[in-house]
Enzyme design. Structure first.
Site, PDB file in Angstrom:
ATOM      1  N   CYS A 197     -20.404  -4.931   8.307  1.00  0.00           N
ATOM      2  CA  CYS A 197     -20.937  -5.076   6.951  1.00  0.00           C
ATOM      3  C   CYS A 197     -20.081  -6.118   6.241  1.00  0.00           C
ATOM      4  O   CYS A 197     -19.570  -7.037   6.870  1.00  0.00           O
ATOM      5  CB  CYS A 197     -20.943  -3.735   6.227  1.00  0.00           C
ATOM      6  SG  CYS A 197     -19.333  -2.924   6.131  1.00  0.00           S
ATOM      7  N   HIS A 253      10.120   5.238  13.779  1.00  0.00           N
ATOM      8  CA  HIS A 253       9.125   5.265  14.865  1.00  0.00           C
ATOM      9  C   HIS A 253       9.872   5.419  16.186  1.00  0.00           C
ATOM     10  O   HIS A 253      10.470   4.473  16.689  1.00  0.00           O
ATOM     11  CB  HIS A 253       8.318   3.961  14.839  1.00  0.00           C
ATOM     12  CG  HIS A 253       7.137   3.960  15.752  1.00  0.00           C
ATOM     13  ND1 HIS A 253       7.243   3.862  17.112  1.00  0.00           N
ATOM     14  CD2 HIS A 253       5.802   4.035  15.482  1.00  0.00           C
ATOM     15  CE1 HIS A 253       6.038   3.874  17.656  1.00  0.00           C
ATOM     16  NE2 HIS A 253       5.143   3.989  16.688  1.00  0.00           N
TER      17      HIS A 253
END
Length: 621
Positions: free
Chosen positions: A26, A540
């Site tokens: 879109c 992380h």
């Protein structure tokens, strides 16, 4: 932005082309339907430069790109050939609920048509302006030709929907288009001049106007998809070329005219009547509710599901009351971008605010604001909800209607609303209110005064203390290495923020400061802690350890928990992770780096013990 490189990275991270059933786009999003969502690495996609956000909803795996989405789509399609791909829905197909499947079909069918909807809507808006200015006569040939350009997509919408819906189901788009065309064929439409009904083999056929209709085609093509697959199973392959289309048309066109078409028209009318009744019962309250929640509908990627109702309202000739109530949400997003642009001193954030505000005003696309600013600075989400609700309530009170289809709010689409002045008033209320909030109250929870200094401080010391410093302590025991040595470009390039990395020798991750747990992940391999002064630290554990899906990790806290420096956040099995072939290098980065004047590494490379000084962050107040 290197569109080709980004396209290849996205295709790889969604599981490769063999994991893609279909792909559309879109205005800002790539909309994948995947065979298995678990094969896609959503976390790493969100960390990829050029990707604003990943949204999983409505049966789709949506990757938000922004204004460059069409260029990225071209490169991905070039790699996988998804525009013409008839992917099978095998046993590995992702299991989804009926509601998700319905939203997926609606969204996947309407999304490819949005650009032509927007273009045709602008043509109709242009005609309105030219006629009101007296520059063109409504009975002139020039007007008629331009009107044809603006009306064609809407009049022949059943044909276009036949193509796009069939692509979602991976069946013949031309047969589906022919079913829609039959409803507009002159011989069929001429029957309407003889009365309100006709017959087919003695069966009554209601005669209705199918131009601009939406729901009949969704039902008809859905049934046709089932029929085509059945016929391909029972008809010999050598006969399918002509036999399947022949039987499909002979069955589906009469069935659509007799039953599906009238039922679809009535369903659309009933839904439109129900929604419009609720709005007309109290447009102010309805506007406030719709405006307040619309952001979340867009966030989930479900916003295209209201397009059929809007189209149905416009087909009645009385205009649509829904779009004017939704428009202030876009205006509020633009207002936040403007407010942040005026408030911030950060050059990168100012550039982001200015460019996304301008893009929103000119094109009506606000997803870059949504993902680049609003979700990044969640304090602004409160401003957005308030400003949207107020502006939508104003639109409801003033009784504004959409008179020519357009789903985007920009300076070029304003004439599609009536009364125009009232519509602009509602938009300005939302835009200005949303812009004022950041100026008065800041745009982030970190917008606070520095810690108060003692009254006995020397003036020079007081001035120096205005530069508040936060120390981030080591959460691990191990060896310090530079961030540039991390074998993950997202971290080594400092895309996620500045910081340092540690190669741990023990499997205990501690909180590096006092604060709250801001982010956790299902696989427990990463966590972020946000201090009271706004410093947000992401840790992380390891490289690509998300693939372990939580194996060897044990998370001890939950998102929103208050933690103190030294509290255990995660325990992990060092040897178990290494045995599966993963490196344990742990980046520790400040994800909101741009908010601070300076981030310094306090530890030297080499051995480090838990809770030793690791980073020092200075913020100029």
């Amino acid at each position: 932005m290197d569109h080709s490189k980004l396209a290849k990275e996205i295709l790889h991270l969604v599981g490769g082309k063999e994991n893609v059933q279909s792909l559309t786009h879109c205005a800002t999003r790539l909309r994948f339907v995947l065979n298995n969502n678990e094969r896609a690495d959503a976390k790493k996609l969100e960390q990829t430069s050029g990707v604003l956000k990943v949204v999983i909803g409505g049966g789709q795996f949506q990757v938000v790109i922004g204004n460059d989405v069409s260029e990225v789509y071209k490169h991905i399609d070039r790699e996988g050939g998804f525009a013409n791909k008839e992917a099978s829905q095998g046993n590995d197909a992702q299991k989804t609920s009926l509601t998700s499947k319905i939203f997926s079909v609606i969204s996947g069918s309407l999304s490819p048509l949005i650009p032509v909807f927007a273009g045709a809507g602008l043509v109709k808006a242009l005609l309105i302006v030219l006629e009101r200015l007296g520059w063109i006569a409504a009975d002139s040939s020039t007007y008629a030709i331009l009107a044809a350009a603006g009306n064609s997509v809407f009049y022949f919408l059943p044909i276009m929907l036949g193509v796009t819906i069939a692509r979602v189901y991976n069946v013949s788009s031309f047969v589906a288009a022919a079913i829609g065309a039959a409803l507009l064929e002159p011989n069929f439409t001429a029957l309407g001049t003889t009365g309100g009904s006709t017959s087919f083999l003695g069966i009554p056929v209601p005669l209705l106007d199918y131009a601009s209709s939406v729901f009949p085609m969704f039902i008809a093509v859905s049934l046709y998809a089932v029929l085509e697959r059945f016929l391909k199973r029972i008809i010999h392959k050598n006969l399918q070329l002509f036999a399947v289309p022949f039987i499909s048309l002979v069955i589906m066109v009469p069935l659509t005219a007799i039953l599906i078409g009238p039922f679809g028209v009535y369903v659309g009318q009933w839904i439109g009547v129900a929604v419009n009744f609720l709005i007309n019962a109290n447009p102010i309250i309805a506007g406030a509710i719709l405006g307040g929640v619309w952001f979340f509908v867009v966030l989930l990627g479900l916003h295209w599901a209201v397009v059929p109702i809007i189209m149905s309202n416009l087909a009645t000739g009385n205009g649509d009351v829904i779009v004017p109530l939704l428009a202030p949400s876009s205006a509020a997003a633009m207002g936040i971008a403007l407010g942040v642009f005026l408030k911030t001193r950060d050059k990168d954030l100012k550039a982001l605010g200015g460019s996304t505000f301008l893009s929103g005003i000119l094109s009506g696309v606000t997803e870059p604001i949504m993902y680049g600013i609003i979700l990044r600075y969640r304090k602004t989400l409160i401003y957005l909800i308030i400003a949207s609700a107020v502006g939508s309530a104003v639109e409801g009170a003033l009784g504004v209607k959409l008179i020519a289809f357009n789903f985007f709010v920009s300076i070029f689409t304003l004439p599609a609303q009536s009364p125009l002045l009232y519509f602009v008033i509602g938009l300005l209320v939302s835009l200005l209110l949303a812009a004022i909030f950041p100026l008065l109250f800041g745009y982030d929870t970190a917008d606070k005064k520095a810690h108060p200094t003692a009254q006995t401080e020397h003036p020079a010391e007081a001035a120096a203390s205005q530069q508040s410093e936060t120390i981030v302590f080591s959460p691990l025991s191990g060896r310090v290495v530079g961030l540039e040595q991390v074998e993950d470009a997202v971290f080594s390039s400092e895309s996620m923020g500045k910081g340092i990395a540690i190669e741990p020798d023990k499997g205990v991750l501690l909180s590096p400061l006092d604060g709250k747990v801001a982010v956790t992940v299902g696989s427990s391999h990463a966590i972020a802690v946000r201090a009271e002064d706004g410093v947000e630290v992401l840790m992380h554990i390891g490289i690509d350890t998300v693939k372990l899906k939580g194996r060897h990790f044990s998370q001890k806290v939950s998102e929103g928990d208050t933690v103190r420096k030294g509290d255990v956040l995660i325990e992990f099995d060092v040897e178990g992770i290494k045995a599966e072939g993963f490196k344990l290098t742990t980046p520790i980065v400040i994800t909101n780096t741009h908010e601070f004047r300076e981030i310094r590494v306090a530890a030297s490379t080499g051995p480090i013990q838990p809770l030793q000084d690791l980073l020092k962050i200075t913020k100029q107040e």
